[in-house]
Design a protein around this motif. Structure first.
Motif: not given
Length: 824
Positions: A778-796
Motif C-alpha cells: 500500500e502507498n505510504d502517502k495514501a490516507g488508508k492502511r491495513r493494520a499489521f499485528g493490530g497496529l498502524v503508525l500515522a505521522l502527523v
C-alpha cells in the motif's frame, strides 16, 4: 552578518520528464522558460529581455504582425525559451521529499534491492525574493542532500551537478541573484535523477530529501566548515587548538582580528588570545589560536558534555562575521588485546547499523523522525551507531553529540575519481568537530578489498583524512575476508573491521586471524543479520513473514543451507563477543527494517526482515533481547502475544527475555514456576488457557520488573495514542500516532488486519502511514492502511498554523478512534 534561511517550503514538483532543458545556450540567461521567470511571475523572461526587445523593434528586426505588441509581449515571443514555459501538471510540495515513495510499487524482480519501487526523475522549482541589501555580501545556495545526480539551474543559468545522494553541495550565486522588487523573483530549478545507477543495494529514495538553505555571508567570512577545534588530551589537561579558515571574496587583501571564546557545559567562558590575520584578495588564509584547559569536562556516553567555540571576525573595530561550532573533549583508543576505550575506560560498543529510511516518508526524514529513531535505539540500550553505508546527516551527528551516542561515519564507495574524493573531503570537514564520531569507515564490503588497487586507493584516502583530521581511528568494514587480506590489507588501518565474524560460514576464521596477526586490532563492525517479522510465530513465505523463534530459510528463500535464518542470531553474536571481548562489541544488522534488500523472499517482500524493530520502529522480540543485555535497568518481557485459541493443542513454548536474576510466571494468578536465568532467555512449556499471563522479575529476591499479556477478543474499536500532546507550529514538527485495533476490553488484537482510514483536520496534515509489514504494498502517502499485528503508525505534521490538530481513524463497523493535539 551571516544568516541562514531554510528554503524547504513551497516548491513545485513534477514527476518524470518535462522536455528539453538546456544546460548551455548561446546567450547569457537565455535558457529562460522554467529556469527563469514565467509569464505572470515577471515582466521579462530573463534580465535585459525587455530592453533587447525594444532595441530590436527600433531596428526593425521584428517579424510582421508584431508591430502592435507591447515590449513585454514582444520579449516573450522573440526570446523563445530552451526550457518549457508552463508549470501545467506540477504540484506543490515541501522539502524533504521522496518522489519514489509516492510512485507506488511495481512487480519487477530486478528491483527487489530497491524495494520494488522504480527509479525515475523528479523536477523541483522554487521562486523567492532576495532583499537588495544582500548584494553587499555573498549569497550561497546549500543543499544537504539530493538523491541523486542533481542538476541545478538558477535564474536561467545552469550551475552544475552533484552525483552522490549522500553528501551536501553548494553554489555561490551572488552575481546571478536578483535583488529587490525591481529585479524580481529568483528561480531555482533542480532535477533529481535516480536512473543513472544505484549507489547502494537497498532503497535509496529520490528527490530533494534533506534541507535546502539560502545563506547570506559577508564578503570576508569564515569558510564552509571553517572552524576546526582539535583538543589534544594528556592526563588532566587538554590543549585546545582552534584553526579558523577565512575566505575573502573581495579583490583587496583584508586585515582582520580573530577573537575566539570557548564556553563550557556549565556556561563558563574562556577567551583565547586574539590573533591578527591578513587574508588575500579572492583567497583564503588560516588563523591559529590555542589554550590550555585544566580538568576539562569529558564528553562520554553517560555525560555527553559539549563545549561551544565562538569565533568573531573583527575589521577596523567592526564585527563582520561570527561562527559557532560545538565540540567535545574525549579520548578514544582501540587495543588489539582489549578492544575499545573511551576516556581511558574500556567500553563495550553496543551498536546498531542503520539506514536512513522510515515508514511514511521514505528517505525524506523530517528532523523529528531522525530524533524518534534515535530515541527508539536509546531505549533499546544502544550506545553506538554505524551510519550504513553513507555519511551521516547533520541531524544524526548533532543528536549523537547531544545524546552520547558513539558513531562510525562511513564513506560510501572506494574510488579516487574527483567527485568521490570531494565526497570524502566533505564528510571529514563536516564531521571532524563532532565528538560522537570515534572512527571514519573508509569502505564497506568492497569485493576487491585486499587487492593492490584497493590498497592504493586506501592509502590515498588516508592521506586526505589525516590532512584534515589526524586523530580519529580509521577502519574498514570487510566481508570478503581471509587471513592474507587481514595480514596485509588490514595493516593499513587503525582497526580491521570484520563483518559477521560470528557467522557460521566463517567459523574459526576470526581465531585464525588473531593467531596469525596478534598485533592487528580487529573489531566487529557488523553482526547478526537475522530474519524476523514483528509478532510472527511461524514462517509464511507467501507473505514474506519470518518467525521470531528462528527460520530455516536462506537469503534467497531456500529451505536450509549455510546461511539459514540469516548470517547469525543475536544470541550467537553475543556469545561470540563474550568469548572475544577484544573484538570491541557488536554493531547489529540492523536497528530497523528498511526498504529494499528484501530477504529472504525477494519476489514477495518490499522491505527486509533484518531489523530489531520494523520500519515503523515497533519492536520485535530481538529488541527486548538486546535490551536485556545492553541495559542495566531491570526489565522483563514476555515474547509475542497470549492468543492461541484454535491454534494449538497441548502445551506451547513460552519465552521471556530479562536481565533479572529470576523470573516467576503466572497464568490467571497461578504460578507456573520460578526460574533462574542461565541462558539467553527463560522458557516454559505452558498449556494454553485464555486470560492473563504475568512475568515477575527478581533481583536479590526482590521484585524489580513486571510484564503481562492478556488474551484478546474480537476487534471492537480503534485506539489512538500520540508520542506527544503538543507539537510546534513550525510546519516541520511531527507527532507519531499509533492506531491500535482493540477488543471490547481495550486489549490489542494481535492478528487484526482491518483497513483503517485516517483523517487529519485543523492545524495539521497526514504526512504518511506505515504498518511494519514487509509484504505490504500500500502507498505510504495514501490516507488508508491495513493494520499489521493490530497496529498502524500515522505521522502527523503541523501545517504551520497555531491551533488544534484532530486525528480520526475509522474502519468499517469498529468504533472510531479520535485524538486531539495542540499545535502551539
Amino acid at each position: 552578518m551571516r544568516e541562514r534561511r531554510k528554503l524547504d517550503k513551497g516548491w513545485m514538483f513534477h514527476a518524470g520528464e518535462i522536455g528539453f532543458v538546456a544546460r548551455t545556450v548561446a546567450g547569457s540567461g537565455k535558457i529562460a522558460g522554467i529556469t527563469n521567470t514565467l509569464p505572470g511571475e515577471g515582466k521579462e523572461p530573463f534580465a535585459g529581455a525587455l530592453r533587447a526587445a525594444r532595441l530590436m523593434r527600433e531596428a526593425s528586426r521584428t517579424e510582421p504582425g508584431m508591430e502592435h505588441m507591447t515590449d513585454e509581449e514582444l520579449s516573450w515571443i522573440i526570446f523563445g525559451a530552451q526550457a518549457p514555459l508552463t508549470l501545467e501538471g506540477w504540484e506543490e510540495v515541501d522539502i524533504p521529499h521522496d518522489f519514489r515513495l509516492e510512485a507506488g510499487y511495481v512487480d519487477d524482480p530486478k528491483l527487489y534491492n530497491q524495494g520494488h519501487l522504480p527509479n525515475g526523475t523528479g523536477w523541483y522549482r522554487k521562486t523567492f525574493p532576495i532583499e537588495k541589501k544582500a548584494q553587499e555580501g555573498r549569497v550561497v545556495l546549500e543543499f544537504d542532500g539530493v538523491m541523486r545526480c542533481a542538476r541545478v539551474w538558477f535564474n536561467g543559468c545552469f550551475l552544475g551537478e552533484h552525483y552522490s545522494g549522500y553528501t551536501g553541495f553548494r553554489f555561490d550565486v551572488t552575481e546571478l541573484a536578483k535583488y529587490g522588487e525591481e529585479e524580481g523573483l529568483n528561480v531555482l530549478l533542480v532535477q533529481a535523477d535516480t536512473t543513472t545507477g544505484d549507489e547502494g543495494w537497498w532503497y535509496e529514495g529520490g528527490g530533494i530529501y534533506r534541507h535546502v538553505w539560502l545563506t547570506f555571508l559577508p564578503t570576508l567570512h569564515v569558510g564552509q566548515w571553517g572552524v576546526y577545534v582539535r583538543p589534544v588530551v594528556t592526563k588532566n589537561r587538554a590543549d585546545i587548538q582552534v584553526e579558523t579558515t577565512l575566505q575573502n571574496d573581495g579583490a583587496q587583501a583584508q586585515q582582520v582580528c580573530l577573537h575566539t571564546t570557548l564556553q563550557g557545559p556549565d556556561g563558563t567562558v574562556l577567551s583565547l588570545e586574539d590573533v591578527s590575520v591578513c587574508c588575500p584578495g579572492l583567497g583564503k588564509e588560516k588563523g591559529k589560536q590555542n589554550c590550555q584547559m585544566e580538568d576539562p569536562v569529558r564528553w562520554d556516553v553517560d555525560t555527553p558534555a559539549l563545549y561551544t567555540a565562538r569565533v568573531e571576525v573583527w575589521q577596523e573595530g567592526r564585527l563582520s562575521d561570527t561562527y559557532e561550532t560545538t565540540f567535545g573533549i574525549r579520548t578514544v583508543e582501540y587495543r588489539a588485546d582489549q578492544g575499545f576505550f573511551l576516556n581511558g575506560r574500556r567500553l563495550m560498543l553496543k551498536g546498531a547499523c542503520v539506514h536512513q529510511d522510515f515508514a511514511g516518508v521514505g528517505v525524506a526524514l523530517p528532523d523529528d523522525v531522525v530524533q524518534y529513531k534515535m530515541d527508539r535505539l536509546l531505549d533499546m540500550g544502544v550506545n553506538a551507531y554505524r551510519s550504513s553505508h553513507h555519511p551521516a546527516s547533520r541531524e544524526v551527528l548533532e543528536i549523537c553529540d547531544r545524546k552520547g551516542i558513539l558513531l562510525i561515519d562511513e564513506n560510501r564507495i572506494l574510488e579516487t575519481s574527483p567527485f568521490r574524493m570531494d565526497d570524502l573531503e566533505e564528510m571529514i570537514l563536516r564531521g571532524r568537530n563532532h565528538p560522537c564520531i570515534f572512527a571514519w569507515s573508509l569502505s564497506n564490503e568492497e569485493t576487491f578489498s585486499g587487492s593492490a588497487q584497493a590498497a592504493r586507493i586506501i592509502r590515498r584516502y588516508m592521506d586526505v583524512v589525516r590532512k584534515y583530521d589526524p586523530d580519529r581511528l580509521l577502519v574498514s568494514a570487510e566481508a570478503f575476508v581471509d587471513t592474507r587480506t587481514a595480514g596485509k590489507y588490514g595493516d593499513l588501518f587503525d582497526i580491521y573491521g570484520f563483518n559477521y565474524p560470528e557467522g557460521i560460514q566463517r567459523k574459526g576464521l576470526y581465531e585464525k586471524i588473531r593467531l596469525e596477526t596478534p598485533a592487528l586490532p580487529v573489531m566487529n563492525t557488523e553482526s547478526v543479520s537475522c530474519f524476523t517479522t514483528r509478532g510472527i510465530r511461524k514462517d509464511d513465505p507467501s507473505r514474506g513473514h519470518c518467525s521470531n523463534y528462528g527460520t530455516p530459510y536462506t537469503n534467497r528463500g531456500i529451505l536450509e543451507g549455510p546461511n539459514a535464518g540469516g548470517l547469525a542470531t543475536p544470541y550467537r553474536a553475543m556469545d561470540f563477543y563474550r568469548q572475544h571481548p577484544e573484538s570491541g562489541g557488536i554493531f547489529i544488522w540492523s536497528g530497523f527494517d528498511y526498504r529494499g534488500e528484501a530477504k529472504p523472499w525477494v519476489a514477495r517482500q518490499v522491505s527486509c526482515n533484518f531489523g530489531a524493530m520494523d520500519l515503523c520502529g515497533f519492536p520485535k522480540e530481538a529488541y527486548y533481547y538486546y535490551q536485556s543485555v545492553f541495559r542495566a535497568e531491570p526489565m522483563v518481557h514476555i515474547w509475542l502475544d497470549w492468543n492461541y485459541e484454535n491454534q494449538t493443542e497441548g502445551s506451547v513454548e513460552l519465552r521471556v527475555s530479562t536481565n533479572c536474576e529470576e523470573v516467576e510466571l503466572y497464568l490467571n494468578g497461578t504460578s507456573l514456576g520460578r526460574k533462574r536465568k542461565e541462558g539467553h532467555w527463560l522458557a516454559w512449556e505452558v498449556r494454553y488457557e485464555p486470560g492473563l499471563l504475568e512475568a515477575v522479575g527478581y533481583r536479590e529476591g526482590h521484585e524489580v520488573a513486571r510484564d503481562s499479556r492478556q488474551s484478546a477478543g474480537k476487534p471492537c474499536r480503534i485506539g489512538l495514542a500520540s508520542n506527544v500532546a503538543r507539537i510546534c507550529p513550525d510546519g516541520e514538527s511531527v507527532a507519531f500516532v499509533t492506531a491500535r485495533v482493540l477488543d471490547d476490553q481495550g486489549v490489542t488484537v494481535p492478528d487484526a488486519e482491518n483497513a483503517i482510514c485516517f483523517e487529519v483536520t485543523g492545524s495539521g496534515r497526514l504526512l504518511g502511514l506505515g504498518n511494519g509489514d514487509p509484504d505490504c504494498r500500500e502507498n505510504d502517502k495514501a490516507g488508508k492502511r491495513r493494520a499489521f499485528g493490530g497496529l498502524v503508525l500515522a505521522l502527523v505534521q503541523g501545517n504551520g498554523e497555531e491551533g488544534q490538530i484532530q486525528v480520526k481513524a475509522t474502519s468499517g463497523l469498529l468504533q472510531p478512534g479520535e485524538l486531539t493535539m495542540e499545535c502551539r
